[in-house]
Scaffold this active site. Structure first.
Site, mmCIF file in Angstrom:
data_model
loop_
_atom_site.group_PDB
_atom_site.id
_atom_site.type_symbol
_atom_site.label_atom_id
_atom_site.label_comp_id
_atom_site.label_asym_id
_atom_site.label_seq_id
_atom_site.Cartn_x
_atom_site.Cartn_y
_atom_site.Cartn_z
ATOM 1 N N SER A 249 -30.035 66.619 69.939
ATOM 2 C CA SER A 249 -29.266 67.785 69.514
ATOM 3 C C SER A 249 -30.078 69.035 69.819
ATOM 4 O O SER A 249 -31.208 68.950 70.307
ATOM 5 C CB SER A 249 -28.971 67.706 68.024
ATOM 6 O OG SER A 249 -30.153 68.023 67.307
ATOM 7 N N LYS A 250 -29.491 70.173 69.477
ATOM 8 C CA LYS A 250 -30.137 71.460 69.764
ATOM 9 C C LYS A 250 -31.547 71.546 69.177
ATOM 10 O O LYS A 250 -32.383 72.272 69.700
ATOM 11 C CB LYS A 250 -29.292 72.598 69.196
ATOM 12 C CG LYS A 250 -28.137 72.967 70.097
ATOM 13 C CD LYS A 250 -27.649 74.366 69.759
ATOM 14 C CE LYS A 250 -26.172 74.513 70.088
ATOM 15 N NZ LYS A 250 -25.308 74.589 68.913
ATOM 16 N N ARG A 251 -31.783 70.818 68.086
ATOM 17 C CA ARG A 251 -33.121 70.838 67.486
ATOM 18 C C ARG A 251 -34.186 70.408 68.487
ATOM 19 O O ARG A 251 -35.348 70.743 68.363
ATOM 20 C CB ARG A 251 -33.183 69.873 66.288
ATOM 21 C CG ARG A 251 -32.573 70.409 65.035
ATOM 22 C CD ARG A 251 -32.654 69.373 63.945
ATOM 23 N NE ARG A 251 -31.919 68.152 64.319
ATOM 24 C CZ ARG A 251 -32.421 66.941 64.288
ATOM 25 N NH1 ARG A 251 -33.653 66.745 63.930
ATOM 26 N NH2 ARG A 251 -31.676 65.903 64.624
ATOM 27 N N HIS A 252 -33.779 69.613 69.480
ATOM 28 C CA HIS A 252 -34.748 69.092 70.446
ATOM 29 C C HIS A 252 -34.862 69.950 71.687
ATOM 30 O O HIS A 252 -35.487 69.557 72.659
ATOM 31 C CB HIS A 252 -34.346 67.667 70.853
ATOM 32 C CG HIS A 252 -34.219 66.729 69.696
ATOM 33 N ND1 HIS A 252 -33.014 66.237 69.260
ATOM 34 C CD2 HIS A 252 -35.155 66.219 68.863
ATOM 35 C CE1 HIS A 252 -33.212 65.441 68.218
ATOM 36 N NE2 HIS A 252 -34.501 65.417 67.951
ATOM 37 N N GLY A 253 -34.257 71.133 71.691
ATOM 38 C CA GLY A 253 -34.272 71.986 72.882
ATOM 39 C C GLY A 253 -32.879 72.054 73.460
ATOM 40 O O GLY A 253 -31.914 71.580 72.844
#
Ligand code: GLU
Length: 486
Positions: A249-253
């Site tokens: 998800s966006k948390r990972h870039g």
């Protein structure tokens, strides 16, 4: 596999996600490997969530990755373009057929009644499966003017088997599936139904998709049976996880493929990385597109989720960058330079030369813009404040004399190339009794603003006379200024 037909079926409610791109890639590779077709179908029946921007973004992503489609949007053909929103009349024909054949039936249960059934089942520790209340009620019992849905008259006993090319044989007891709703009370067909009709009519032989769709598959198999059609081969690919083993998800870039294009990744490198994320071919890590087409198979798609690894992606990119011809790099970097505000760049020998001097260290295309900033900047924009320590160390009053002599030699150079520059400047070492470092650094700082650049002579040759001489003069002035305070 004989001329397989595969489809990528995105729901256009966002950009092309990494996971979607990998699914599309697996389909595309199989189609290309076996002389089949890759079909793009836009699943835009959810009008509230589907947008034209999203469709455009998904097509852009596929184009950037070089996955050309044989049928679908922008392609002329008997069925194209494939947008589910434009195929309602087709779905209706098949609904009518199932009604006529008695394979679907009217269910008049209200939302409250269904909820009560679910609550009861839960209280009795049973799976909340529809109990078939309306399955055998004759038309004489149909309430007038009441809304109804259409449910599939699914088998009550036995099991529905999915022979998945990745997961193996999966058995679903029919009593756990129940009579699925095929058409809503407003007349709209449900997702599983339209997917099956489309896959059937488009002659899809292999459905390759994320394993988040696995729970839909037994329902789809029951619909094929009801339609008297043979289901395709299914291959459910495990999802991609972030480094913390949670769903990517966006948390990972960035999760949008085009964000990676903008960051300076190469399309071939992204294709290589995505292909290896969930598929293997011995120990080989680096593949050209052609090698992937020659090798990709479903047999070696892994059963466990791929883990997104940005460091590996960067490494793969660096490998591809190293084997990309400079002329191709020039074509890719020039628009990035313009986008960075350096103006339109003529695709000439000088640009090629500059890119050539930078390519040894670059891992991403954007590094040509940043590490080579001194090439693209105006002379007055070269920034000597970026490394004050180096300026203090090398740009001394003694260095002014050296730079003065260097400027004279440079003025006299006839042919501005690496060899002549080396021949012109090397005698200064002896004249000033200095090592190469002592000579090179003041010149390098003068022309680049920093003490890190490719080799001095190649840098000067690629920078050109017109930018070198005024910058050496700026360097002389800098040497004569009072030393900056630490
Ligand atoms: N439209 C679905 C999605 O975007 C794909 C459905 C399928 O591949 O069967 O997730």
């Amino acid at each position: 596999m004989d001329a397989p037909r595969l489809r990528f079926a995105p729901s256009p409610s966002g950009f092309l996600h990494i996971g979607g791109a990998r699914t599309a890639l697996f389909c595309w590779l199989l189609a290309r490997r076996h002389g089949g077709s890759f079909i793009l179908r836009v699943e835009d029946t959810d009008a509230a969530r589907s947008t034209d921007e999203s469709i455009a973004a998904i097509l852009d992503g596929l184009r950037w990755l070089g996955m050309d489609w044989d049928e679908g949007p922008d392609i002329d053909g008997p069925h194209a373009p494939y947008f589910q929103s434009r195929r309602k009349h087709i779905y209706q024909q098949y609904i009518d057929r199932l009604v006529q054949e008695g394979k679907v039936y009217r269910c008049y249960c209200t939302a409250e009644q269904l909820q009560a059934k679910r609550d009861k089942a839960m209280a009795e520790n049973r799976a909340p499966i529809y109990d078939g209340e309306w399955r055998d009620r004759p038309p004489s019992e149909w309430p007038a003017d009441q809304p109804f849905v259409l449910r599939l008259r699914a088998p009550v006993d036995g099991e529905t088997v999915v022979n998945d090319a990745v997961k193996g044989r999966i058995v679903f007891p029919n009593k756990e599936i129940g009579d699925q709703v095929v058409v809503r009370s407003n007349g709209d067909p449900l997702y599983n139904f339209v997917v099956v009709i489309d896959d059937m009519l488009m002659g899809i032989t292999h459905v390759v998709r994320g394993d988040d769709h696995l729970s839909n598959t037994p329902k789809q198999v029951q619909l094929y049976d009801a339609l008297g059609a043979t289901p395709p081969v299914f291959a459910h690919v495990p999802l991609i996880l972030g480094p913390d083993k949670k769903r990517l998800s966006k948390r990972h870039g960035a999760t949008s493929v085009m964000a990676y294009a903008e960051q300076g990744y190469l399309s071939d490198a992204m294709v290589n990385y995505l292909a290896r994320l969930g598929w293997s071919h011995g120990d080989q890590e680096i593949f050209t597109r052609e090698e992937l087409i020659g090798a990709f198979d479903l047999e070696h798609v892994g059963k466990s989720p791929g883990v997104w690894d940005p460091d590996k992606l960067l490494w793969v990119n660096a490998q591809h960058l190293a084997s990309t011809p400079t002329a191709d790099l020039v074509a890719l970097v020039a628009p990035m330079l313009e986008a960075a505000g350096y103006g339109p760049q003529p695709l000439d020998e000088q640009l090629t030369h500059r890119i050539d001097t930078l390519r040894g260290r670059a891992r991403r295309l954007d590094e040509f813009v940043t590490a080579g900033a001194f090439y693209w900047q105006a002379d007055e924009d070269v920034d000597y404040a970026q490394n004050p320590k180096a300026v203090r160390k090398f740009m001394t009053p003694e260095a002014a004399a050296l730079l003065q002599a260097a400027e004279e030699e440079l003025q006299a150079v006839q042919v501005w190339d690496e060899q002549s520059l080396e021949a012109a400047l090397t005698p200064l070492l002896e004249r000033f009794g200095l090592g190469m470092g002592k000579l090179a650094q003041p010149i390098r700082i003068s022309v680049t603003g920093t003490n890190v650049s490719p080799g001095l002579f190649e840098t000067l040759a690629a920078l050109g006379r017109a930018k070198t001489i005024p910058r050496v003069r700026r360097g002389i002035a800098l040497c004569n200024e009072p030393a900056p305070q630490p």
